[in-house]
Design a protein around this motif. Structure first.
Motif, PDB file in Angstrom:
ATOM      1  N   GLY A   1     -45.085   3.608  34.565  1.00 39.56           N
ATOM      2  CA  GLY A   1     -44.132   4.403  34.568  1.00 39.56           C
ATOM      3  C   GLY A   1     -42.789   3.684  35.430  1.00 39.56           C
ATOM      4  N   MET A   2     -41.566   3.990  35.124  1.00 33.22           N
ATOM      5  CA  MET A   2     -40.555   3.104  35.558  1.00 33.22           C
ATOM      6  C   MET A   2     -39.477   4.028  36.370  1.00 33.22           C
ATOM      7  SD  MET A   2     -38.941   0.108  33.655  1.00 33.22           S
ATOM      8  CE  MET A   2     -37.642  -1.193  34.533  1.00 33.22           C
ATOM      9  N   VAL A   3     -38.841   3.473  37.523  1.00 29.31           N
ATOM     10  CA  VAL A   3     -38.007   4.182  38.212  1.00 29.31           C
ATOM     11  C   VAL A   3     -36.786   3.018  38.284  1.00 29.31           C
ATOM     12  CG1 VAL A   3     -37.522   4.958  40.456  1.00 29.31           C
ATOM     13  CG2 VAL A   3     -39.696   5.531  39.685  1.00 29.31           C
ATOM     14  N   PHE A   4     -35.508   3.666  38.067  1.00 30.99           N
ATOM     15  CA  PHE A   4     -34.503   2.810  37.929  1.00 30.99           C
ATOM     16  C   PHE A   4     -33.755   2.666  38.933  1.00 30.99           C
ATOM     17  CE2 PHE A   4     -35.813   4.089  34.003  1.00 30.99           C
ATOM     18  CZ  PHE A   4     -35.824   3.044  32.934  1.00 30.99           C
ATOM     19  N   GLN A   5     -32.615   1.691  39.045  1.00 33.07           N
ATOM     20  CA  GLN A   5     -31.706   1.430  40.150  1.00 33.07           C
ATOM     21  C   GLN A   5     -31.074   2.615  40.668  1.00 33.07           C
ATOM     22  OE1 GLN A   5     -29.539  -2.139  39.023  1.00 33.07           O
ATOM     23  NE2 GLN A   5     -28.253  -2.290  40.984  1.00 33.07           N
ATOM     24  N   LYS A   6     -30.334   3.374  39.842  1.00 33.49           N
ATOM     25  CA  LYS A   6     -29.480   4.457  39.945  1.00 33.49           C
ATOM     26  C   LYS A   6     -30.342   5.687  39.599  1.00 33.49           C
ATOM     27  CE  LYS A   6     -24.820   5.704  38.996  1.00 33.49           C
ATOM     28  NZ  LYS A   6     -25.039   7.038  37.974  1.00 33.49           N
ATOM     29  N   PRO A   7     -30.485   6.527  40.631  1.00 29.76           N
ATOM     30  CA  PRO A   7     -31.205   7.837  40.138  1.00 29.76           C
ATOM     31  C   PRO A   7     -30.947   8.468  38.839  1.00 29.76           C
ATOM     32  CG  PRO A   7     -30.360   7.904  42.646  1.00 29.76           C
ATOM     33  CD  PRO A   7     -29.938   6.527  41.868  1.00 29.76           C
TER      34      PRO A   7
ATOM     35  N   SER B   1     -31.106   0.659  45.972  1.00 30.73           N
ATOM     36  CA  SER B   1     -30.063   0.014  46.112  1.00 30.73           C
ATOM     37  C   SER B   1     -28.792   0.970  46.090  1.00 30.73           C
ATOM     38  CB  SER B   1     -29.686  -1.125  45.113  1.00 30.73           C
ATOM     39  OG  SER B   1     -29.552  -0.458  43.719  1.00 30.73           O
ATOM     40  N   ALA B   2     -29.070   2.091  45.601  1.00 25.93           N
ATOM     41  CA  ALA B   2     -27.866   3.190  45.315  1.00 25.93           C
ATOM     42  C   ALA B   2     -28.298   4.068  46.646  1.00 25.93           C
ATOM     43  CB  ALA B   2     -27.842   3.851  44.084  1.00 25.93           C
ATOM     44  N   LEU B   3     -29.062   4.088  47.661  1.00 24.57           N
ATOM     45  CA  LEU B   3     -29.312   4.819  48.449  1.00 24.57           C
ATOM     46  C   LEU B   3     -28.830   4.301  50.093  1.00 24.57           C
ATOM     47  CD1 LEU B   3     -33.160   5.535  47.801  1.00 24.57           C
ATOM     48  CD2 LEU B   3     -30.883   6.604  46.824  1.00 24.57           C
TER      49      LEU B   3
ATOM     50  N   VAL C   1     -38.408  -4.472  42.242  1.00 29.12           N
ATOM     51  CA  VAL C   1     -37.611  -5.624  41.995  1.00 29.12           C
ATOM     52  C   VAL C   1     -36.844  -5.381  43.260  1.00 29.12           C
ATOM     53  CG1 VAL C   1     -35.499  -6.514  40.956  1.00 29.12           C
ATOM     54  CG2 VAL C   1     -37.590  -6.076  39.739  1.00 29.12           C
ATOM     55  N   THR C   2     -36.266  -6.285  44.113  1.00 31.36           N
ATOM     56  CA  THR C   2     -35.522  -6.059  45.199  1.00 31.36           C
ATOM     57  C   THR C   2     -34.521  -7.348  45.413  1.00 31.36           C
ATOM     58  OG1 THR C   2     -35.203  -5.340  47.531  1.00 31.36           O
ATOM     59  CG2 THR C   2     -37.356  -6.721  47.132  1.00 31.36           C
ATOM     60  N   HIS C   3     -33.314  -7.045  45.619  1.00 30.65           N
ATOM     61  CA  HIS C   3     -32.246  -7.953  46.415  1.00 30.65           C
ATOM     62  C   HIS C   3     -32.524  -8.035  47.865  1.00 30.65           C
ATOM     63  CE1 HIS C   3     -29.713  -8.276  42.679  1.00 30.65           C
ATOM     64  NE2 HIS C   3     -30.059  -9.174  42.890  1.00 30.65           N
ATOM     65  N   SER C   4     -33.276  -7.267  48.658  1.00 29.02           N
ATOM     66  CA  SER C   4     -33.407  -7.364  49.749  1.00 29.02           C
ATOM     67  C   SER C   4     -34.742  -8.220  50.416  1.00 29.02           C
ATOM     68  CB  SER C   4     -33.205  -6.020  50.470  1.00 29.02           C
ATOM     69  OG  SER C   4     -33.922  -5.923  51.862  1.00 29.02           O
TER      70      SER C   4
END
Ligand SMILES: Nc1ncnc2c1ncn2[C@@H]1O[C@H](COP(=O)(O)OP(=O)(O)OP(=O)(O)O)[C@@H](O)[C@H]1O
Length: 260
Positions: free
Chosen positions: A96-102, A185-187, A211-214
């Motif tokens: 399954g996949m969860v994206f950057q923007k809900p 990232s949008a939270l 995947v994270t930028h942080s």
């Protein structure tokens, strides 16, 4: 004798010699990695290094991009996910996949979660579907918040709740792996902390790849970290090692903020 090698029973996804091209752009270059079960694996690296591209290889989401071409071998529980007889839609129920923007569907909270089990024929009747919806929302730590308003639109929830709804929707098809592309990232910081806590709980049941930028987030939530640079996987190992004692100079430069 101490055997420090990876327990191969724990390998959920094994990728070998994976290359991805977008037309003439060579985005992923000969990547080998094993994704372990019951582990959170973080993909880190500077912008454009290929983290999202490689993540999307793991459930064949790149198939939906016309100019993308993937070569190499990716096995889930030992079976080739790119084999001719594999239906990518069925595969995405398992991975399954969860994206950057809900991105909840413009449907009720209930129908968002019920969507996957319905289209994949995973339930026999309404009572079973109710049970899956409740279980998935509980697993995504939001049942108490929404149980009295299941018929209201998912898009009416707060950003953090929408992202947990998307996690519940992904969980509802009983996946084995959860891929998360910058899920926080949008939270805001509170919703981020709740989501991170949830990610830690989810690894009891799934292999999670994020995947994270942080780098702080990678250090907080993951046990394994893969550092990508210019399409190559530079270094992969225990998160504590990558952040305190990396082998490669490029990893060292990235984690100390010298580039990226
Ligand atoms: N749909 C696409 N079409 C063409 N090129 C693409 C596409 N998606 C990504 N690329 C290219 O592939 C390379 C890797 O991009 P990707 O988005 O995977 O990197 P990333 O590490 O996830 O970046 P970011 O951290 O900025 O999200 C980049 O050069 C990018 O421009």
């Amino acid at each position: 004798m101490t055997d420090k090698s990876v327990d191969t029973n724990d390998i959920k996804i094994s990728a070998r010699n994976v290359d991805v091209y977008y037309g003439d752009t060579h985005a992923i270059k000969s990547v080998d990695v094993d994704i372990l079960n019951h582990t959170v694996t973080a993909f880190i690296g500077p912008s454009g290094c290929g983290k999202s591209t490689f993540l999307r290889c793991l459930n064949r989401m790149n198939d939906t991009i016309d100019i993308a071409r993937t070569t190499g071998d990716i096995h889930l529980d030992g079976s080739d996910i790119y084999a001719k007889d594999v239906d990518p839609v069925q595969l995405r129920a398992r991975v399954g996949m969860v994206f950057q923007k809900p991105n909840p569907f413009p449907k009720s909270i209930y129908d968002n979660v019920a969507y996957g089990p319905r289209i994949h024929g995973l339930v026999a009747n309404k009572a079973e579907l109710d049970e899956v919806v409740e279980k998935s929302l509980k697993r995504a730590a939001m049942w108490n918040e929404v149980k009295d308003r299941l018929d209201q639109p998912g898009t009416g929830l707060s950003g953090g709740q929408q992202q947990r709804l998307c996690i519940a929707r992904a969980i509802a098809t009983a996946p084995e792996v959860l891929l998360m592309d910058e899920p926080c990232s949008a939270l805001d910081p509170i919703a981020t902390a709740q989501t991170e806590e949830l990610i830690d709980e989810l690894r009891q049941d799934y292999a999670v790849v994020i995947v994270t930028h942080s780098m702080q987030q990678a250090a907080r939530v993951s046990q394994k970290t893969a550092f990508f640079h210019l399409g190559t996987l530079v270094e992969y190992g225990a998160t504590s090692t990558i952040f305190t004692n990396p082998e490669d100079e490029r990893t060292q430069d990235y984690i100390t903020g010298r580039f990226g």
